[in-house]
Design a protein around this motif. Structure first.
Motif, short mmCIF file in Angstrom:
data_model
loop_
_atom_site.label_atom_id
_atom_site.label_comp_id
_atom_site.label_asym_id
_atom_site.label_seq_id
_atom_site.Cartn_x
_atom_site.Cartn_y
_atom_site.Cartn_z
N ASP A 121 0.82 -1.22 0.00
CA ASP A 121 0.00 0.00 0.00
C ASP A 121 0.85 1.27 0.00
O ASP A 121 0.34 2.38 0.14
CB ASP A 121 -0.96 0.00 1.19
N GLY A 122 2.17 1.11 -0.18
CA GLY A 122 3.05 2.26 -0.29
C GLY A 122 3.67 2.72 1.00
O GLY A 122 4.39 3.72 1.02
N GLY A 123 3.39 2.01 2.10
CA GLY A 123 3.95 2.40 3.39
C GLY A 123 5.38 1.93 3.58
O GLY A 123 5.93 1.19 2.76
N ARG A 124 5.97 2.34 4.66
CA ARG A 124 7.35 1.97 4.99
C ARG A 124 7.42 0.50 5.36
O ARG A 124 6.60 0.01 6.14
CB ARG A 124 7.84 2.84 6.14
N ASP A 125 8.38 -0.21 4.81
CA ASP A 125 8.57 -1.63 5.11
C ASP A 125 9.75 -1.76 6.06
O ASP A 125 10.87 -1.37 5.74
CB ASP A 125 8.85 -2.39 3.81
N GLU A 126 9.50 -2.32 7.23
CA GLU A 126 10.53 -2.48 8.24
C GLU A 126 11.26 -3.81 8.13
O GLU A 126 12.15 -4.11 8.93
CB GLU A 126 9.93 -2.34 9.65
N SER A 127 10.89 -4.63 7.16
CA SER A 127 11.53 -5.93 7.02
C SER A 127 13.00 -5.78 6.68
O SER A 127 13.40 -4.83 5.98
CB SER A 127 10.84 -6.75 5.92
N ARG A 128 13.81 -6.72 7.13
CA ARG A 128 15.24 -6.66 6.89
C ARG A 128 15.76 -8.03 6.46
O ARG A 128 15.27 -9.05 6.92
CB ARG A 128 16.00 -6.23 8.16
N PHE A 129 16.77 -8.00 5.58
CA PHE A 129 17.49 -9.22 5.28
C PHE A 129 18.41 -9.52 6.47
O PHE A 129 18.58 -8.70 7.36
CB PHE A 129 18.33 -9.07 4.01
#
Length: 219
Positions: A121-129
């Motif tokens: 939805d265009g929001g910030r993604d906090e996922s990390r490798f």
């Protein structure tokens, strides 16, 4: 007609985000681009207002993302090839910085950049490798959007070699490309990651969605 400096190309079988892709192109600080969109899988799209820089190619007979990218590159008329996945966004200065990078390094055949993920939805993604594998992150703002940047230049893995993987694009002899290879860490093995790029300056030049439709081609 004078060829454009940039040929941005996008294979797509799902058009959900193409309006946003197009908006990020229209916001570029450089306007000498064309956008070649290869539509397959019965996907159909066109800009609301006619734009001679947008070229639509319907190729429902193609299967495989490599075939779609090859077709797009065959249709391209610009000097620099810029791959833009159909669910990604370019920073407004991406093409300008890409041009700066190639002019500063005329021997270069490929240029790539930092990247940042956003949600569907265009929001910030906090996922990390996995940072144990060499990934590092910092907070930056790109075109008014707060994102978590993964700087290419800081990776301690073999990321520079990733720039050689885009052989499916098959650019014409003498043509240079800004397409960097997709990296698929084990934690996100089902999700296609960053693709198109510009220079390696102070911020990401592409924002990539965390979703499973990035390949842009059926088959």
């Amino acid at each position: 007609m004078t060829p454009p400096r940039f040929s941005v190309f996008t294979p797509s079988h799902k058009t959900r985000y193409l309006d946003e892709c197009y908006a990020s192109l229209r916001a570029q600080t450089r306007g000498d681009w064309e956008w070649v969109i290869v539509l397959n899988g019965n996907a159909r799209w066109r800009p609301e207002t006619p734009d001679e820089r947008v070229r639509l190619v319907v190729a429902d007979d193609l299967t495989g993302v490599g075939a779609a990218k090859r077709r797009a590159c065959e249709e391209a008329r610009g000097e620099l090839l810029v791959e833009l996945d159909h669910d990604d966004l370019l920073a407004s200065t991406a093409l300008e910085r890409l041009d700066d990078a190639f002019r500063a390094h005329p021997e270069a055949a490929l240029v790539y950049s930092d990247t940042a993920q956003i949600t569907e939805d265009g929001g910030r993604d906090e996922s990390r490798f996995d940072e144990a594998a060499g990934w590092e992150y910092d907070d930056v703002e790109v075109d008014g959007r707060s994102v978590l940047r993964a700087p290419c230049r800081r990776r301690r893995t073999t990321s520079p070699t990733s720039g050689s993987r885009r052989t499916t694009s098959a650019p014409s002899p003498g043509r240079r490309t800004s397409a960097a290879a997709t990296t698929t860490p084990p934690a996100w093995s089902s999700t296609t990651r960053t693709s198109c790029a510009a220079s390696t300056a102070s911020g990401p030049s592409i924002t990539s969605r965390r979703c499973s439709t990035s390949s842009g081609c059926t088959g």
